[in-house]
Design a protein around this motif. Sequence first.
Motif, PDB file in Angstrom:
ATOM      1  N   MET A 145       0.875  -1.245   0.072  1.00 12.59           N
ATOM      2  CA  MET A 145       0.092  -0.043  -0.138  1.00 12.59           C
ATOM      3  C   MET A 145       0.818   1.310  -0.006  1.00 12.59           C
ATOM      4  O   MET A 145       0.599   2.232  -0.740  1.00 12.59           O
ATOM      5  CB  MET A 145      -0.909  -0.001   1.164  1.00 12.59           C
ATOM      6  N   ARG A 146       2.034   1.284   0.909  1.00 13.19           N
ATOM      7  CA  ARG A 146       2.918   2.496   0.731  1.00 13.19           C
ATOM      8  C   ARG A 146       3.470   2.628  -0.375  1.00 13.19           C
ATOM      9  O   ARG A 146       3.530   3.775  -1.027  1.00 13.19           O
ATOM     10  CB  ARG A 146       4.052   2.063   1.915  1.00 13.19           C
ATOM     11  N   ALA A 147       3.920   1.709  -1.057  1.00 14.99           N
ATOM     12  CA  ALA A 147       4.510   1.720  -2.302  1.00 14.99           C
ATOM     13  C   ALA A 147       3.566   2.241  -3.449  1.00 14.99           C
ATOM     14  O   ALA A 147       3.834   3.172  -4.108  1.00 14.99           O
ATOM     15  CB  ALA A 147       5.166   0.324  -2.894  1.00 14.99           C
ATOM     16  N   ALA A 148       2.458   1.865  -3.499  1.00 18.29           N
ATOM     17  CA  ALA A 148       1.461   2.395  -4.299  1.00 18.29           C
ATOM     18  C   ALA A 148       1.262   3.766  -4.252  1.00 18.29           C
ATOM     19  O   ALA A 148       0.984   4.534  -5.066  1.00 18.29           O
ATOM     20  CB  ALA A 148       0.031   1.283  -4.261  1.00 18.29           C
ATOM     21  N   LEU A 149       1.071   4.121  -2.937  1.00 23.20           N
ATOM     22  CA  LEU A 149       0.587   5.405  -2.231  1.00 23.20           C
ATOM     23  C   LEU A 149       1.887   6.474  -2.710  1.00 23.20           C
ATOM     24  O   LEU A 149       1.792   7.568  -3.436  1.00 23.20           O
ATOM     25  CB  LEU A 149       0.461   5.628  -0.922  1.00 23.20           C
ATOM     26  N   SER A 150       3.198   5.863  -2.757  1.00 24.49           N
ATOM     27  CA  SER A 150       4.219   6.651  -2.910  1.00 24.49           C
ATOM     28  C   SER A 150       4.469   6.966  -4.500  1.00 24.49           C
ATOM     29  O   SER A 150       4.555   8.163  -5.116  1.00 24.49           O
ATOM     30  CB  SER A 150       5.398   6.238  -2.478  1.00 24.49           C
ATOM     31  N   ALA A 151       4.302   5.857  -5.240  1.00 29.72           N
ATOM     32  CA  ALA A 151       4.026   5.955  -6.936  1.00 29.72           C
ATOM     33  C   ALA A 151       3.251   6.877  -7.178  1.00 29.72           C
ATOM     34  O   ALA A 151       3.263   7.807  -8.262  1.00 29.72           O
ATOM     35  CB  ALA A 151       3.899   4.523  -7.429  1.00 29.72           C
ATOM     36  N   ALA A 152       1.748   6.913  -6.784  1.00 26.52           N
ATOM     37  CA  ALA A 152       0.632   7.756  -7.145  1.00 26.52           C
ATOM     38  C   ALA A 152       0.872   9.042  -6.717  1.00 26.52           C
ATOM     39  O   ALA A 152       0.652   9.822  -7.457  1.00 26.52           O
ATOM     40  CB  ALA A 152      -0.509   7.018  -6.327  1.00 26.52           C
ATOM     41  N   GLY A 153       1.728   9.279  -5.640  1.00 26.64           N
ATOM     42  CA  GLY A 153       2.001  10.437  -5.028  1.00 26.64           C
ATOM     43  C   GLY A 153       2.790  11.280  -6.148  1.00 26.64           C
ATOM     44  O   GLY A 153       2.842  12.631  -6.386  1.00 26.64           O
ATOM     45  N   LYS A 154       3.601  10.567  -7.027  1.00 26.62           N
ATOM     46  CA  LYS A 154       4.543  11.069  -7.822  1.00 26.62           C
ATOM     47  C   LYS A 154       3.969  11.213  -9.235  1.00 26.62           C
ATOM     48  O   LYS A 154       4.580  11.686 -10.166  1.00 26.62           O
ATOM     49  CB  LYS A 154       5.836  10.249  -8.138  1.00 26.62           C
ATOM     50  N   GLY A 155       2.444  10.811  -9.156  1.00 22.92           N
ATOM     51  CA  GLY A 155       1.716  10.881 -10.533  1.00 22.92           C
ATOM     52  C   GLY A 155       1.763   9.751 -11.368  1.00 22.92           C
ATOM     53  O   GLY A 155       1.106   9.614 -12.405  1.00 22.92           O
ATOM     54  N   LEU A 156       2.166   8.617 -10.948  1.00 27.62           N
ATOM     55  CA  LEU A 156       2.222   7.481 -11.575  1.00 27.62           C
ATOM     56  C   LEU A 156       0.818   6.678 -11.542  1.00 27.62           C
ATOM     57  O   LEU A 156       0.434   6.665 -10.202  1.00 27.62           O
ATOM     58  CB  LEU A 156       3.478   6.409 -11.254  1.00 27.62           C
ATOM     59  N   GLU A 157       0.581   5.967 -12.356  1.00 27.29           N
ATOM     60  CA  GLU A 157      -0.716   4.801 -12.017  1.00 27.29           C
ATOM     61  C   GLU A 157      -0.087   3.866 -11.304  1.00 27.29           C
ATOM     62  O   GLU A 157       0.869   3.475 -11.798  1.00 27.29           O
ATOM     63  CB  GLU A 157      -1.263   4.488 -13.250  1.00 27.29           C
ATOM     64  N   ALA A 158      -0.815   3.142 -10.232  1.00 27.97           N
ATOM     65  CA  ALA A 158      -0.457   2.138  -9.552  1.00 27.97           C
ATOM     66  C   ALA A 158      -1.586   1.121  -9.324  1.00 27.97           C
ATOM     67  O   ALA A 158      -2.685   1.670  -9.178  1.00 27.97           O
ATOM     68  CB  ALA A 158       0.142   2.407  -7.876  1.00 27.97           C
ATOM     69  N   VAL A 159      -1.118  -0.198  -9.666  1.00 33.28           N
ATOM     70  CA  VAL A 159      -2.277  -1.244  -9.537  1.00 33.28           C
ATOM     71  C   VAL A 159      -1.933  -1.994  -8.325  1.00 33.28           C
ATOM     72  O   VAL A 159      -0.567  -2.730  -8.427  1.00 33.28           O
ATOM     73  CB  VAL A 159      -2.176  -2.005 -10.927  1.00 33.28           C
ATOM     74  N   ILE A 160      -2.595  -2.250  -7.328  1.00 34.06           N
ATOM     75  CA  ILE A 160      -2.049  -3.261  -6.174  1.00 34.06           C
ATOM     76  C   ILE A 160      -3.040  -4.668  -6.708  1.00 34.06           C
ATOM     77  O   ILE A 160      -4.041  -4.721  -6.870  1.00 34.06           O
ATOM     78  CB  ILE A 160      -2.842  -2.874  -4.783  1.00 34.06           C
ATOM     79  N   ILE A 161      -2.298  -5.674  -6.524  1.00 29.10           N
ATOM     80  CA  ILE A 161      -2.954  -6.884  -6.781  1.00 29.10           C
ATOM     81  C   ILE A 161      -2.534  -7.754  -5.517  1.00 29.10           C
ATOM     82  O   ILE A 161      -1.296  -8.208  -5.365  1.00 29.10           O
ATOM     83  CB  ILE A 161      -2.047  -7.666  -8.070  1.00 29.10           C
ATOM     84  N   GLU A 162      -3.707  -8.291  -4.885  1.00 27.07           N
ATOM     85  CA  GLU A 162      -3.548  -8.775  -3.889  1.00 27.07           C
ATOM     86  C   GLU A 162      -4.317 -10.221  -3.753  1.00 27.07           C
ATOM     87  O   GLU A 162      -5.530 -10.211  -3.977  1.00 27.07           O
ATOM     88  CB  GLU A 162      -4.096  -7.926  -2.416  1.00 27.07           C
ATOM     89  N   LYS A 163      -3.622 -11.263  -3.247  1.00 32.60           N
ATOM     90  CA  LYS A 163      -4.521 -12.448  -3.262  1.00 32.60           C
ATOM     91  C   LYS A 163      -5.352 -12.542  -2.336  1.00 32.60           C
ATOM     92  O   LYS A 163      -6.418 -13.330  -2.547  1.00 32.60           O
ATOM     93  CB  LYS A 163      -3.598 -13.653  -3.233  1.00 32.60           C
ATOM     94  N   ALA A 164      -5.498 -11.960  -1.106  1.00 35.12           N
ATOM     95  CA  ALA A 164      -6.628 -11.915   0.025  1.00 35.12           C
ATOM     96  C   ALA A 164      -7.523 -11.384  -0.449  1.00 35.12           C
ATOM     97  O   ALA A 164      -7.743 -10.580  -1.319  1.00 35.12           O
ATOM     98  CB  ALA A 164      -6.018 -11.851   1.300  1.00 35.12           C
ATOM     99  N   PRO A 165      -8.813 -11.639   0.293  1.00 28.10           N
ATOM    100  CA  PRO A 165      -9.916 -10.697  -0.200  1.00 28.10           C
ATOM    101  C   PRO A 165      -9.924  -9.492   0.376  1.00 28.10           C
ATOM    102  O   PRO A 165     -10.648  -8.554  -0.091  1.00 28.10           O
ATOM    103  CB  PRO A 165     -11.046 -11.293   0.368  1.00 28.10           C
ATOM    104  N   ARG A 166      -8.902  -9.205   1.209  1.00 30.81           N
ATOM    105  CA  ARG A 166      -9.039  -7.533   1.821  1.00 30.81           C
ATOM    106  C   ARG A 166      -7.403  -7.266   1.535  1.00 30.81           C
ATOM    107  O   ARG A 166      -6.469  -7.955   1.786  1.00 30.81           O
ATOM    108  CB  ARG A 166      -9.228  -7.681   3.310  1.00 30.81           C
ATOM    109  N   LEU A 167      -7.443  -5.975   1.763  1.00 27.94           N
ATOM    110  CA  LEU A 167      -6.106  -5.191   1.751  1.00 27.94           C
ATOM    111  C   LEU A 167      -5.424  -5.328   3.203  1.00 27.94           C
ATOM    112  O   LEU A 167      -6.448  -5.486   3.989  1.00 27.94           O
ATOM    113  CB  LEU A 167      -6.166  -3.790   1.121  1.00 27.94           C
TER     114      LEU A 167
END
Lengths: 596, 97, 429
Positions: free
Chosen positions: A170-192
């Motif tokens: 989640m942190r990695a996605a937030l930081s990448a998105a903060g820089k303006g990049l699209e981020a896609v999190i792929i999680e195997k569990a039903p929840r983050l």
Amino acid sequence: MDEKITEASSKDNYRQEPKVGVYVCHCGGNISDIIDVKAVAAALAKYPGVAVAREYAFMCSSNGQDLIAEDIKNLGINRTVVAACSPSLHELTFRNVLQRAGVNPYLHEHINIREQASWVHKADHAGATAKAIKLAQAGVEKVLRKDPLNAIRVAAEPRVAVIGGGVAGMRAALSAAGKGLEAVIIEKAPRLGGKLLELGKMYPSGEEGPAIAGKLEALVRADKKITVHTGADIDFVGGFVGNFKINFKNADGTSSQVKAGAIIMATGYQHYKPAQGEFGYGEDANVVTLPEFISLMKNSPAGRLEYSGKEIKSLALIHCVGSRQVEGIHKPQADGKINDYCSRVCCSSALYAANQVKDKYPGVRIYDVYRDIRTYGMQHEEYYDKASKDGVLFLRHNEADQPVVTSDRTGHTVKVKDVLTWGEELEVKADLIVLVTGMMPADISLIRSQMKMPVGADRFLQEVHLKLRPVEMANSGVFIAGTAQYPMDVPEAMAAAGTAAAKAAILLAEPDIPLEPFVAVVDEHKCTGCGLCPAECSYDGALMMSEKNGKKIAVVNPALCKGCGACVAVCPTRAINVAGWTLDQFDAMVEAIAKE
Amino acid sequence: MADAKKLAEQLKKLNELRGPVPQELRDRVAAQNKAQKAILDALKEGPKTAPELAAAAGLPEDRALWYLVGLRKYGKISDVAGRGDYPKYELKAGEAK
Amino acid sequence: MRELEKIEVDTLVVGSGIAGLQAALDLADQGYSVAIVEKAPSIGGKMISLSKVFPTLDCASCITTPRMASVSHHPRIKTLTYSTVDAIKREGKTFTASVTRKPRYIDEKECISCKRCEEVCPVYLPDEYEQGLGAKKTISIPFTNAIPQLPVMHPEHCIRCGACARACPKDCIEFLQEPAPVEIKAKAVILATGYETTPMTAKKQYGLGKLPNVISPMAAERLLAPHGPYGRVLRPSDGMVPGSIAYVQCAGSRDKSIGVPYCSRVCCMYAIKQAILLSGSLPIADITIYYMDIRAFGKGYEQFYNNARAMGINFVKAKVARITEDEKHNPILRIERQEGDSAPAEVKHELVVLSQGLLPGCDVSKFNLGAGLNDFGFVQLSDETVSSAVTAGAGVFAAGVVKGPRDIPDSVVDAGSAAMEAASYIRKL
């Protein structure tokens, strides 16, 4: 997106008469303590084609780099050989020097006289020196035959795929998105939230695991640049830097694909599961792991620590279960390996939990059985202090004297050869035995094998270099965030994830990214179209037979080719070469080394 | 190269601004020069260790070592290869006089 | 004062140790402009003066100098060395830092780093880069790999003989040079001011720094460094090759009596590393580490510790109560063993290293940036379970040891995330 390949321009230095500069590095004393660097430079100065040979304390330093740049400017050096450390450390450093000085960066050869000479021939100074001279001479022969190359530029997907939706992901996605990049999190569990969802109160903030995960999840959900796929079962990861593809099955059975320029591996950890019978685990119900105990404490009624309906009046914590294992003492796991690493977070977690017990249930007696207490963090020493003050009894053993847990009708006994009482064999009775289990990497064997991702001896994902490239993998465009790399706590995972995002953002800062030009090249005149080579190629689409001007020949897709050379080996007419590593270059190197 | 007149003017102005060079500093530099000379003189007899040079120059051993380090760094003396608890130092070629 | 120089950048990085350098590079490589202010005459921080670094045993220079070179060549990074940040003011969304370039007493643009001034200068000084063990001149280039390669003059040690000025081929000695003011405007600030070690004088029981053969770990680093003061490992009292060396762990950490109750996190590993390096350069020396707990918690660290044990380094669980010395300056340790024979004992060694802890390198509260500090003067983050770099001050981020002790791998990783937070803050402005 279609793959667009463009060629960068560079000066045609190779058309000039080759003038080789040879630079021998002392590497502090790493090389010069064993190898006579002056003799190496002197021998190379006389070698045909060499215009200048120098030695210097640290070629990679600014002064060292300037030496090369000045020779390029003043002496017209147009090819360089640096005899120094491993190319994995500093080949790029010197290519950049050439580039800055206006010479094609691939007209450089990096010769390793540290790992391949000084470090392995410590007792034979003369032999190591002679070997270094031979290796450098071979380098000269190679660089004389080099052609200028240009980085292959590939259009990149401006998107980061984050595999794993725990706190690091989640942190990695937030930081990448903060820089303006699209981020896609792929999680195997039903929840983050990953493993934190199972945990109770955690150091350092005292919040419960789900609450910590919840804070990040709220930020993730509010960020329009982030897409989340939960319940996603990845069945394929492939492609290459700039153009990765990840296929997965959704919870509803449908399939999806994510295309991304970079991948961040935030696949996390699993708790070490004690072997059947390890300290009684699995055989005695009153032997539990620390994560199990933390959940148990969460559900215990106020004023009474309870387990299976019975009050717990005493407990013993046993540290380093599944960590710091020693060959010959600990039983290997199913894969034949032991966990010889320290799991970093368990000492602090265990003492934090012990303190909570003492706060909530002051009457509970606690024994802490350990080898070294590793409360290294800023406030963590306080946990140790508090536990000591609150009467937690510490028993310390050596690695060779493992504690023994026995159970009978009277209860559970831990036998410890305690060094704090000068080696006395002590027996303590406890109602509950808590095994302080360490971390192991999550099972990501499918992704690892599809992407050929390297792991260390500890089975965690392996970075390129702990200090130079600490979150980058050897797979270009793949970065590591959090406990997929090594055990760490939440704040440490935040730092690692932020940096993984930074590296992805640097990679994707331009719309197209440079790839190494070391790919297979087919000489159309020599190719007979025999068709032997595509069968050897392990990279789908990298090498195919095709019709050209009415002739069947092998054709390479430079964006997919990894330059492994398997095709080179089977070609009966020497029609295929890997750019920068041609057969002619190897012949010349071997001849230089074999020459009397 | 600095113009002699300009340099003299600068140094004069410096004296005006900061006052004369402190006596403590003058004494320190004089002691340093004396110590270094004594060490270099003693080395004319041949290679010596730090304690030997300290005795010859009448210096505490740690001070003698510190002066040796400075002389070594600025190329006046060099290490003598060899084993032993106390390494020896020698004059560098060309520094004998 | 010289004329005011004005610089405008996206981010100001205070400090150029490994964390500051890495944060600057990670921002500049994303396209942001950076100004680094460093108080020392060279960039590189503490790391550049180390010998080799754990657990990979790379030479510290091999890791640091290329980064220093990248920073100094980077088109988007401006570096101000030998400069102090006097104040930082926040106006709206802009920070304005008042910086003073201290005078080096040379013309920095004209100097060609030929070192002739240093060669002819007649005054020798203790070299702080060598922890006082080595010597430099009143005018000298700080160290071999320094960036920039510019000499610094210390006027308080100058006898005004003019030799340097006469030797300088470019006429760049400026005896009357004054400090130069610089104003840096930036959108974000990264604090990377690092650490100092706990002082040798902290503990009376350990000799208050007056025992010549009881040295600091930084001094031991210099003894082990390729271009160290002695060119080999010798002890400072008399230049002897030490045959018996001891490390006293937690000599400046986990100790409430000196105000440092926390673990400094790096001392176990640097002691083990130095012990390994010592046993390489002094194969017959006897090396002992007195410790409470060995904290080898990082990736590859436990194996490193195990290697040290296999090499024959003695690890002794003991508290060192007192250090004195005999008439030959051999340190005598009074130890209380935690295993085996428990009776207090006196053990003689020939050289002792006190494993000092880490203190904040700079009191950043003086900048009034709103970044909170913890009880020990390290920067406190807003919420370390959400971000590893965001402080309570908007636009103010922290990288590396300024937040508390951490080792080089952890600092490098940390710096990248500070750069990322600064980048996304600037983007959203």
